[in-house]
Design a protein around this motif. Structure first.
Motif, mmCIF file in Angstrom:
data_model
loop_
_atom_site.group_PDB
_atom_site.id
_atom_site.type_symbol
_atom_site.label_atom_id
_atom_site.label_comp_id
_atom_site.label_asym_id
_atom_site.label_seq_id
_atom_site.Cartn_x
_atom_site.Cartn_y
_atom_site.Cartn_z
ATOM 1 N N ALA A 139 0.838 -1.211 0.000
ATOM 2 C CA ALA A 139 0.000 0.000 0.000
ATOM 3 C C ALA A 139 0.866 1.252 0.000
ATOM 4 C CB ALA A 139 -0.934 -0.008 1.209
ATOM 5 N N THR A 140 1.975 1.215 0.739
ATOM 6 C CA THR A 140 2.878 2.367 0.796
ATOM 7 C C THR A 140 3.526 2.615 -0.557
ATOM 8 O OG1 THR A 140 3.341 1.997 3.140
ATOM 9 C CG2 THR A 140 4.956 3.279 1.885
ATOM 10 N N LEU A 141 4.008 1.543 -1.180
ATOM 11 C CA LEU A 141 4.628 1.684 -2.497
ATOM 12 C C LEU A 141 3.630 2.209 -3.513
ATOM 13 C CD1 LEU A 141 7.072 1.287 -4.323
ATOM 14 C CD2 LEU A 141 6.379 -1.093 -4.634
ATOM 15 N N GLY A 142 2.391 1.727 -3.453
ATOM 16 C CA GLY A 142 1.364 2.199 -4.379
ATOM 17 C C GLY A 142 1.065 3.681 -4.196
ATOM 18 N N THR A 143 0.968 4.127 -2.943
ATOM 19 C CA THR A 143 0.718 5.542 -2.666
ATOM 20 C C THR A 143 1.842 6.413 -3.209
ATOM 21 O OG1 THR A 143 -0.560 5.027 -0.666
ATOM 22 C CG2 THR A 143 0.375 7.245 -0.831
ATOM 23 N N ILE A 144 3.084 5.991 -2.984
ATOM 24 C CA ILE A 144 4.236 6.769 -3.450
ATOM 25 C C ILE A 144 4.271 6.806 -4.973
ATOM 26 C CG2 ILE A 144 6.759 6.797 -3.534
ATOM 27 C CD1 ILE A 144 6.715 5.668 -0.667
ATOM 28 N N ALA A 145 3.989 5.683 -5.607
ATOM 29 C CA ALA A 145 3.998 5.637 -7.073
ATOM 30 C C ALA A 145 2.941 6.568 -7.659
ATOM 31 C CB ALA A 145 3.773 4.205 -7.549
ATOM 32 N N ARG A 146 1.731 6.545 -7.086
ATOM 33 C CA ARG A 146 0.654 7.402 -7.598
ATOM 34 C C ARG A 146 0.991 8.876 -7.412
ATOM 35 N NH1 ARG A 146 -2.313 3.076 -5.468
ATOM 36 N NH2 ARG A 146 -2.536 4.089 -3.439
ATOM 37 N N ALA A 147 1.540 9.224 -6.270
ATOM 38 C CA ALA A 147 1.890 10.628 -6.025
ATOM 39 C C ALA A 147 3.015 11.085 -6.947
ATOM 40 C CB ALA A 147 2.308 10.802 -4.565
ATOM 41 N N THR A 148 3.951 10.193 -7.250
ATOM 42 C CA THR A 148 5.053 10.545 -8.147
ATOM 43 C C THR A 148 4.528 10.870 -9.534
ATOM 44 O OG1 THR A 148 6.567 9.123 -6.887
ATOM 45 C CG2 THR A 148 7.234 9.736 -9.119
ATOM 46 N N VAL A 149 3.597 10.048 -10.022
ATOM 47 C CA VAL A 149 3.033 10.261 -11.354
ATOM 48 C C VAL A 149 2.090 11.468 -11.368
ATOM 49 C CG1 VAL A 149 1.558 9.256 -13.146
ATOM 50 C CG2 VAL A 149 3.269 7.834 -11.999
ATOM 51 N N ALA A 150 1.280 11.612 -10.300
ATOM 52 C CA ALA A 150 0.291 12.703 -10.238
ATOM 53 C C ALA A 150 0.920 14.041 -9.887
ATOM 54 C CB ALA A 150 -0.794 12.361 -9.218
ATOM 55 N N ARG A 151 2.224 14.041 -9.511
ATOM 56 C CA ARG A 151 2.947 15.255 -9.116
ATOM 57 C C ARG A 151 2.286 15.924 -7.917
ATOM 58 N NH1 ARG A 151 6.439 14.170 -9.188
ATOM 59 N NH2 ARG A 151 7.544 16.163 -9.172
ATOM 60 N N ARG A 152 2.120 15.108 -6.848
ATOM 61 C CA ARG A 152 1.571 15.598 -5.584
ATOM 62 C C ARG A 152 2.568 15.340 -4.461
ATOM 63 N NH1 ARG A 152 -1.142 17.869 -8.501
ATOM 64 N NH2 ARG A 152 -3.410 18.076 -8.612
ATOM 65 N N ARG A 153 2.536 16.193 -3.451
ATOM 66 C CA ARG A 153 3.424 16.017 -2.314
ATOM 67 C C ARG A 153 3.011 14.799 -1.485
ATOM 68 N NH1 ARG A 153 4.916 21.950 0.288
ATOM 69 N NH2 ARG A 153 5.317 23.044 -1.692
ATOM 70 N N LEU A 154 3.961 14.327 -0.696
ATOM 71 C CA LEU A 154 3.732 13.188 0.186
ATOM 72 C C LEU A 154 4.121 13.552 1.612
ATOM 73 C CD1 LEU A 154 5.347 10.343 -1.947
ATOM 74 C CD2 LEU A 154 2.979 10.298 -1.125
ATOM 75 N N ARG A 155 3.412 12.970 2.562
ATOM 76 C CA ARG A 155 3.866 12.978 3.948
ATOM 77 C C ARG A 155 4.268 11.545 4.276
ATOM 78 N NH1 ARG A 155 -0.307 14.956 6.345
ATOM 79 N NH2 ARG A 155 0.437 17.119 6.417
ATOM 80 N N ILE A 156 5.509 11.357 4.694
ATOM 81 C CA ILE A 156 6.001 10.008 4.964
ATOM 82 C C ILE A 156 6.555 9.917 6.376
ATOM 83 C CG2 ILE A 156 6.539 9.532 2.541
ATOM 84 C CD1 ILE A 156 9.494 10.019 3.190
ATOM 85 N N ASP A 157 6.400 8.741 6.975
ATOM 86 C CA ASP A 157 7.051 8.406 8.240
ATOM 87 C C ASP A 157 8.251 7.537 7.881
ATOM 88 O OD1 ASP A 157 5.115 9.688 9.823
ATOM 89 O OD2 ASP A 157 3.795 7.945 9.641
ATOM 90 N N TYR A 158 9.438 8.054 8.199
ATOM 91 C CA TYR A 158 10.656 7.398 7.718
ATOM 92 C C TYR A 158 11.568 7.000 8.865
ATOM 93 C CZ TYR A 158 14.626 6.455 4.665
ATOM 94 O OH TYR A 158 15.654 5.849 3.990
ATOM 95 N N HIS A 159 12.088 5.784 8.797
ATOM 96 C CA HIS A 159 13.059 5.312 9.777
ATOM 97 C C HIS A 159 14.408 5.169 9.099
ATOM 98 C CE1 HIS A 159 15.254 2.027 11.988
ATOM 99 N NE2 HIS A 159 15.086 2.947 12.925
ATOM 100 N N SER A 160 15.365 5.958 9.545
ATOM 101 C CA SER A 160 16.708 5.915 8.970
ATOM 102 C C SER A 160 17.514 4.813 9.650
ATOM 103 C CB SER A 160 17.406 7.268 9.168
ATOM 104 O OG SER A 160 18.781 7.163 8.870
ATOM 105 N N ARG A 161 18.038 3.901 8.836
ATOM 106 C CA ARG A 161 18.877 2.840 9.399
ATOM 107 C C ARG A 161 20.186 3.412 9.951
ATOM 108 N NH1 ARG A 161 16.996 -0.468 5.052
ATOM 109 N NH2 ARG A 161 15.958 -2.357 5.811
ATOM 110 N N SER A 162 20.786 4.343 9.201
ATOM 111 C CA SER A 162 22.104 4.839 9.598
ATOM 112 C C SER A 162 22.061 5.575 10.935
ATOM 113 C CB SER A 162 22.668 5.767 8.512
ATOM 114 O OG SER A 162 21.798 6.869 8.299
ATOM 115 N N LYS A 163 20.968 6.322 11.186
ATOM 116 C CA LYS A 163 20.853 7.080 12.441
ATOM 117 C C LYS A 163 19.913 6.409 13.441
ATOM 118 C CE LYS A 163 21.687 11.515 10.160
ATOM 119 N NZ LYS A 163 21.149 12.866 9.880
ATOM 120 N N ASP A 164 19.213 5.367 12.995
ATOM 121 C CA ASP A 164 18.251 4.652 13.838
ATOM 122 C C ASP A 164 17.255 5.615 14.482
ATOM 123 O OD1 ASP A 164 16.970 2.503 14.977
ATOM 124 O OD2 ASP A 164 18.280 2.430 16.731
ATOM 125 N N GLU A 165 16.652 6.474 13.635
ATOM 126 C CA GLU A 165 15.688 7.446 14.142
ATOM 127 C C GLU A 165 14.491 7.557 13.202
ATOM 128 O OE1 GLU A 165 17.725 11.183 14.394
ATOM 129 O OE2 GLU A 165 17.479 11.611 12.255
#
Length: 319
Positions: A139-165
Protein backbone atom coordinates in the motif's frame (compact mmCIF):
# COMPACT_ATOMS: atom_id res chain seq x y z
CA UNK A 1 7.14 -22.56 -39.16
CA UNK A 2 6.53 -22.52 -35.39
CA UNK A 3 3.41 -23.96 -33.77
CA UNK A 4 1.87 -20.55 -33.18
CA UNK A 5 2.64 -19.39 -36.70
CA UNK A 6 0.83 -22.49 -37.98
CA UNK A 7 -2.16 -21.66 -35.77
CA UNK A 8 -2.25 -18.15 -37.17
CA UNK A 9 -1.92 -19.40 -40.75
CA UNK A 10 -4.71 -21.94 -40.26
CA UNK A 11 -6.92 -19.20 -38.84
CA UNK A 12 -6.21 -17.10 -41.92
CA UNK A 13 -7.01 -19.97 -44.31
CA UNK A 14 -10.31 -20.84 -42.63
CA UNK A 15 -11.33 -17.18 -42.38
CA UNK A 16 -10.83 -16.62 -46.12
CA UNK A 17 -12.44 -19.83 -47.48
CA UNK A 18 -16.17 -20.30 -47.87
CA UNK A 19 -15.91 -24.04 -48.55
CA UNK A 20 -14.40 -26.77 -46.34
CA UNK A 21 -10.65 -27.18 -46.81
CA UNK A 22 -9.42 -30.73 -47.18
CA UNK A 23 -6.76 -32.29 -44.98
CA UNK A 24 -4.44 -32.70 -48.00
CA UNK A 25 -4.68 -28.98 -48.78
CA UNK A 26 -4.04 -27.97 -45.18
CA UNK A 27 -1.06 -30.32 -44.89
CA UNK A 28 0.42 -28.77 -48.02
CA UNK A 29 -0.23 -25.13 -47.08
CA UNK A 30 0.99 -25.55 -43.50
CA UNK A 31 3.85 -27.83 -44.57
CA UNK A 32 3.27 -30.20 -41.66
CA UNK A 33 2.44 -33.79 -40.74
CA UNK A 34 -1.09 -35.02 -39.89
CA UNK A 35 -0.21 -35.20 -36.17
CA UNK A 36 0.92 -31.55 -36.23
CA UNK A 37 -2.27 -30.48 -38.02
CA UNK A 38 -4.28 -32.23 -35.32
CA UNK A 39 -2.45 -30.25 -32.60
CA UNK A 40 -2.93 -26.97 -34.48
CA UNK A 41 -6.66 -27.62 -34.86
CA UNK A 42 -6.92 -28.40 -31.16
CA UNK A 43 -5.17 -25.15 -30.27
CA UNK A 44 -7.69 -23.20 -32.37
CA UNK A 45 -10.52 -24.97 -30.54
CA UNK A 46 -8.87 -24.13 -27.18
CA UNK A 47 -9.01 -20.50 -28.28
CA UNK A 48 -12.78 -20.89 -28.90
CA UNK A 49 -12.43 -20.82 -32.69
CA UNK A 50 -15.64 -22.05 -34.45
CA UNK A 51 -13.93 -24.97 -36.26
CA UNK A 52 -16.33 -27.44 -37.91
CA UNK A 53 -15.39 -30.72 -39.54
CA UNK A 54 -17.48 -31.59 -42.58
CA UNK A 55 -17.18 -35.35 -42.95
CA UNK A 56 -15.34 -36.30 -46.12
CA UNK A 57 -14.70 -32.66 -47.14
CA UNK A 58 -12.48 -31.09 -44.51
CA UNK A 59 -12.57 -28.20 -42.08
CA UNK A 60 -14.20 -24.78 -42.09
CA UNK A 61 -15.37 -22.00 -39.82
CA UNK A 62 -19.09 -21.97 -39.05
CA UNK A 63 -21.04 -19.89 -41.56
CA UNK A 64 -22.59 -17.67 -38.89
CA UNK A 65 -19.21 -16.50 -37.57
CA UNK A 66 -16.91 -16.79 -40.60
CA UNK A 67 -15.02 -13.56 -41.11
CA UNK A 68 -16.01 -12.26 -37.69
CA UNK A 69 -14.00 -14.47 -35.35
CA UNK A 70 -10.59 -13.11 -34.35
CA UNK A 71 -7.88 -14.72 -32.31
CA UNK A 72 -7.95 -13.32 -28.75
CA UNK A 73 -5.47 -10.74 -27.57
CA UNK A 74 -2.12 -9.99 -29.13
CA UNK A 75 -0.78 -12.56 -31.55
CA UNK A 76 2.77 -13.45 -30.63
CA UNK A 77 5.44 -15.87 -31.75
CA UNK A 78 6.85 -18.55 -29.44
CA UNK A 79 9.92 -16.41 -28.86
CA UNK A 80 7.79 -13.39 -27.91
CA UNK A 81 5.74 -15.52 -25.52
CA UNK A 82 8.93 -16.75 -23.88
CA UNK A 83 9.90 -13.12 -23.35
CA UNK A 84 6.46 -12.40 -21.87
CA UNK A 85 6.87 -15.39 -19.54
CA UNK A 86 10.02 -13.79 -18.16
CA UNK A 87 8.25 -10.43 -17.90
CA UNK A 88 5.39 -12.05 -15.98
CA UNK A 89 7.92 -13.51 -13.56
CA UNK A 90 9.65 -10.13 -13.24
CA UNK A 91 6.35 -8.43 -12.37
CA UNK A 92 5.99 -10.81 -9.44
CA UNK A 93 9.44 -9.89 -8.21
CA UNK A 94 9.12 -6.11 -8.68
CA UNK A 95 6.25 -6.05 -6.23
CA UNK A 96 2.97 -7.96 -6.45
CA UNK A 97 1.03 -5.24 -4.66
CA UNK A 98 2.02 -2.31 -6.87
CA UNK A 99 0.87 -3.69 -10.20
CA UNK A 100 -1.43 -6.58 -9.27
CA UNK A 101 -4.76 -4.86 -9.76
CA UNK A 102 -4.21 -2.77 -12.94
CA UNK A 103 -2.30 -5.54 -14.73
CA UNK A 104 -4.40 -8.50 -13.58
CA UNK A 105 -6.37 -8.82 -16.87
CA UNK A 106 -3.20 -8.57 -18.96
CA UNK A 107 -1.33 -11.11 -16.85
CA UNK A 108 -4.27 -13.51 -16.97
CA UNK A 109 -4.16 -13.35 -20.77
CA UNK A 110 -0.39 -13.87 -20.79
CA UNK A 111 -0.76 -16.97 -18.61
CA UNK A 112 -3.55 -18.31 -20.80
CA UNK A 113 -1.36 -17.96 -23.88
CA UNK A 114 1.65 -19.44 -22.07
CA UNK A 115 -0.38 -22.54 -21.22
CA UNK A 116 -0.96 -23.19 -24.91
CA UNK A 117 2.73 -23.26 -25.77
CA UNK A 118 3.96 -26.73 -26.72
CA UNK A 119 6.87 -26.25 -24.29
CA UNK A 120 4.82 -24.61 -21.52
CA UNK A 121 6.19 -27.01 -18.90
CA UNK A 122 9.73 -26.00 -19.81
CA UNK A 123 9.00 -22.33 -19.04
CA UNK A 124 9.78 -23.18 -15.44
CA UNK A 125 13.41 -23.40 -16.51
CA UNK A 126 13.45 -19.64 -17.20
CA UNK A 127 14.23 -17.97 -13.90
CA UNK A 128 14.95 -14.49 -12.58
CA UNK A 129 16.57 -14.75 -9.16
CA UNK A 130 16.29 -11.74 -6.81
CA UNK A 131 19.18 -10.91 -4.50
CA UNK A 132 19.08 -8.86 -1.32
CA UNK A 133 15.46 -7.81 -1.79
CA UNK A 134 13.92 -6.09 1.23
CA UNK A 135 10.19 -6.25 1.83
CA UNK A 136 8.08 -3.15 1.25
CA UNK A 137 4.49 -2.43 2.21
CA UNK A 138 2.44 -2.75 -1.01
CA UNK A 139 0.00 0.00 0.00
CA UNK A 140 2.88 2.37 0.80
CA UNK A 141 4.63 1.68 -2.50
CA UNK A 142 1.36 2.20 -4.38
CA UNK A 143 0.72 5.54 -2.67
CA UNK A 144 4.24 6.77 -3.45
CA UNK A 145 4.00 5.64 -7.07
CA UNK A 146 0.65 7.40 -7.60
CA UNK A 147 1.89 10.63 -6.03
CA UNK A 148 5.05 10.55 -8.15
CA UNK A 149 3.03 10.26 -11.35
CA UNK A 150 0.29 12.70 -10.24
CA UNK A 151 2.95 15.26 -9.12
CA UNK A 152 1.57 15.60 -5.58
CA UNK A 153 3.42 16.02 -2.31
CA UNK A 154 3.73 13.19 0.19
CA UNK A 155 3.87 12.98 3.95
CA UNK A 156 6.00 10.01 4.96
CA UNK A 157 7.05 8.41 8.24
CA UNK A 158 10.66 7.40 7.72
CA UNK A 159 13.06 5.31 9.78
CA UNK A 160 16.71 5.92 8.97
CA UNK A 161 18.88 2.84 9.40
CA UNK A 162 22.10 4.84 9.60
CA UNK A 163 20.85 7.08 12.44
CA UNK A 164 18.25 4.65 13.84
CA UNK A 165 15.69 7.45 14.14
CA UNK A 166 12.11 8.05 13.03
CA UNK A 167 11.14 11.32 11.36
CA UNK A 168 8.02 12.72 9.67
CA UNK A 169 8.83 14.32 6.34
CA UNK A 170 6.90 16.27 3.73
CA UNK A 171 8.47 15.57 0.36
CA UNK A 172 7.96 16.27 -3.33
CA UNK A 173 8.63 13.00 -5.20
CA UNK A 174 10.89 13.28 -8.25
CA UNK A 175 11.82 9.72 -9.21
CA UNK A 176 10.74 6.27 -8.01
CA UNK A 177 13.62 3.94 -8.85
CA UNK A 178 14.28 0.21 -8.51
CA UNK A 179 17.95 -0.57 -7.93
CA UNK A 180 19.40 -3.99 -7.13
CA UNK A 181 15.95 -5.45 -6.39
CA UNK A 182 14.95 -2.63 -4.02
CA UNK A 183 12.87 0.54 -4.35
CA UNK A 184 14.11 4.08 -3.68
CA UNK A 185 12.42 7.49 -3.79
CA UNK A 186 14.34 10.54 -4.96
CA UNK A 187 12.51 13.51 -3.48
CA UNK A 188 12.79 17.14 -2.48
CA UNK A 189 12.59 17.21 1.33
CA UNK A 190 10.77 20.37 2.42
CA UNK A 191 12.12 20.11 6.00
CA UNK A 192 15.73 19.94 4.83
CA UNK A 193 15.30 22.15 1.78
CA UNK A 194 17.33 19.69 -0.30
CA UNK A 195 17.18 16.55 -2.41
CA UNK A 196 17.16 13.30 -0.48
CA UNK A 197 16.95 9.61 -1.35
CA UNK A 198 14.67 7.36 0.73
CA UNK A 199 14.64 3.56 0.86
CA UNK A 200 10.99 2.56 0.43
CA UNK A 201 11.33 -0.41 2.79
CA UNK A 202 12.07 2.14 5.57
CA UNK A 203 8.91 4.17 4.86
CA UNK A 204 6.42 3.07 7.53
CA UNK A 205 3.55 5.14 6.18
CA UNK A 206 2.78 7.44 3.26
CA UNK A 207 -0.05 9.89 2.60
CA UNK A 208 -0.64 11.78 -0.62
CA UNK A 209 -1.28 15.46 0.00
CA UNK A 210 -3.25 17.96 -2.03
CA UNK A 211 -0.37 20.33 -2.70
CA UNK A 212 1.37 20.20 -6.07
CA UNK A 213 4.86 18.72 -5.86
CA UNK A 214 7.89 20.98 -6.20
CA UNK A 215 9.66 20.09 -9.45
CA UNK A 216 13.43 20.04 -9.39
CA UNK A 217 15.03 20.90 -12.77
CA UNK A 218 16.23 17.75 -14.61
CA UNK A 219 19.80 19.02 -14.83
CA UNK A 220 19.87 19.53 -11.05
CA UNK A 221 18.53 16.03 -10.49
CA UNK A 222 21.12 14.55 -12.81
CA UNK A 223 23.96 16.45 -11.18
CA UNK A 224 22.90 15.51 -7.65
CA UNK A 225 21.63 11.95 -8.09
CA UNK A 226 23.11 10.61 -11.27
CA UNK A 227 26.82 11.35 -11.26
CA UNK A 228 28.08 9.22 -8.36
CA UNK A 229 28.59 5.49 -7.97
CA UNK A 230 25.60 3.39 -6.91
CA UNK A 231 22.55 4.49 -5.01
CA UNK A 232 24.29 6.98 -2.70
CA UNK A 233 23.39 10.44 -3.93
CA UNK A 234 25.57 13.48 -4.51
CA UNK A 235 27.92 14.80 -7.16
CA UNK A 236 31.00 12.65 -7.72
CA UNK A 237 33.69 13.83 -5.32
CA UNK A 238 36.47 11.52 -6.48
CA UNK A 239 37.36 8.77 -8.92
CA UNK A 240 38.42 5.35 -7.69
CA UNK A 241 41.30 3.69 -9.53
CA UNK A 242 41.06 -0.07 -9.13
CA UNK A 243 43.29 -2.91 -10.32
CA UNK A 244 41.83 -6.37 -10.79
CA UNK A 245 43.83 -9.59 -11.07
CA UNK A 246 44.13 -11.26 -14.50
CA UNK A 247 41.65 -13.97 -13.45
CA UNK A 248 39.01 -11.48 -12.28
CA UNK A 249 39.75 -9.02 -15.10
CA UNK A 250 37.98 -11.18 -17.67
CA UNK A 251 34.71 -10.50 -15.86
CA UNK A 252 35.29 -6.91 -14.74
CA UNK A 253 36.19 -5.71 -18.25
CA UNK A 254 32.62 -6.56 -19.37
CA UNK A 255 30.78 -5.17 -16.33
CA UNK A 256 28.98 -1.81 -16.13
CA UNK A 257 29.65 -0.07 -12.82
CA UNK A 258 28.98 3.55 -13.82
CA UNK A 259 28.00 5.51 -16.93
CA UNK A 260 31.23 7.50 -16.76
CA UNK A 261 33.59 4.62 -15.98
CA UNK A 262 36.56 3.80 -18.17
CA UNK A 263 39.16 1.09 -18.05
CA UNK A 264 42.21 -0.33 -19.73
CA UNK A 265 44.16 -3.56 -19.85
CA UNK A 266 47.58 -3.48 -18.21
CA UNK A 267 50.63 -5.19 -19.68
CA UNK A 268 50.64 -7.91 -17.01
CA UNK A 269 47.02 -8.97 -17.73
CA UNK A 270 45.41 -6.96 -14.94
CA UNK A 271 42.52 -4.59 -15.64
CA UNK A 272 42.44 -0.98 -14.43
CA UNK A 273 38.99 0.50 -13.79
CA UNK A 274 38.20 4.16 -13.05
CA UNK A 275 34.86 4.73 -11.25
CA UNK A 276 33.46 8.12 -10.08
CA UNK A 277 31.90 8.05 -6.59
CA UNK A 278 30.58 10.32 -3.88
CA UNK A 279 29.83 8.31 -0.75
CA UNK A 280 32.29 5.36 -0.69
CA UNK A 281 30.00 3.04 1.30
CA UNK A 282 28.47 1.07 -1.54
CA UNK A 283 31.68 1.04 -3.56
CA UNK A 284 33.55 -0.47 -0.61
CA UNK A 285 30.87 -3.15 -0.19
CA UNK A 286 31.21 -4.10 -3.86
CA UNK A 287 35.01 -4.17 -3.67
CA UNK A 288 34.92 -6.57 -0.72
CA UNK A 289 33.13 -9.07 -2.96
CA UNK A 290 36.24 -9.20 -5.14
CA UNK A 291 38.82 -9.82 -2.42
CA UNK A 292 41.59 -10.95 -2.95
CA UNK A 293 41.45 -10.06 -6.66
CA UNK A 294 41.19 -6.28 -6.32
CA UNK A 295 43.59 -3.55 -5.20
CA UNK A 296 42.51 0.04 -4.52
CA UNK A 297 45.19 2.25 -6.07
CA UNK A 298 43.66 5.68 -5.43
CA UNK A 299 42.56 7.89 -3.83
CA UNK A 300 44.45 7.27 -0.62
CA UNK A 301 41.47 7.76 1.70
CA UNK A 302 39.50 5.10 -0.19
CA UNK A 303 42.50 2.75 -0.09
CA UNK A 304 42.84 3.32 3.66
CA UNK A 305 39.13 2.71 4.27
CA UNK A 306 39.33 -0.52 2.25
CA UNK A 307 42.37 -1.76 4.19
CA UNK A 308 40.66 -0.86 7.47
CA UNK A 309 37.65 -2.99 6.57
CA UNK A 310 39.88 -5.90 5.59
CA UNK A 311 41.73 -5.70 8.90
CA UNK A 312 38.51 -5.42 10.90
CA UNK A 313 37.20 -8.53 9.21
CA UNK A 314 40.38 -10.47 9.94
CA UNK A 315 40.34 -9.38 13.59
CA UNK A 316 36.74 -10.51 13.98
CA UNK A 317 37.55 -13.93 12.56
CA UNK A 318 40.72 -14.25 14.68
CA UNK A 319 38.78 -14.08 17.95
Amino acid sequence: MSHWNKVYELHRILSERTQPVSQATLLQELDCAPATLKRVLQTLRDLSAPVDNVRGLGWRYGEDVRGRFELPGLWLSNEELHALALLDQLLDQIDPGLLRRPLAPVRARIRQMKALLPDAQALGRLKLLPQGRREVRPATLGTIARATVARRRLRIDYHSRSKDEHTAREVSPQHLARYRDNWYLDAWCHQRGALRRFAIDRVHGAEQLGEVAHDVPPETLQAHLGSAYGIFAGPAAATAILHFSPDRARWIADEHWHDDQHGRWLDDGRYELHVPYSDPTELLMDLLRHVPDVEVIAPQDLRSAFVQRLRAGLERHAR
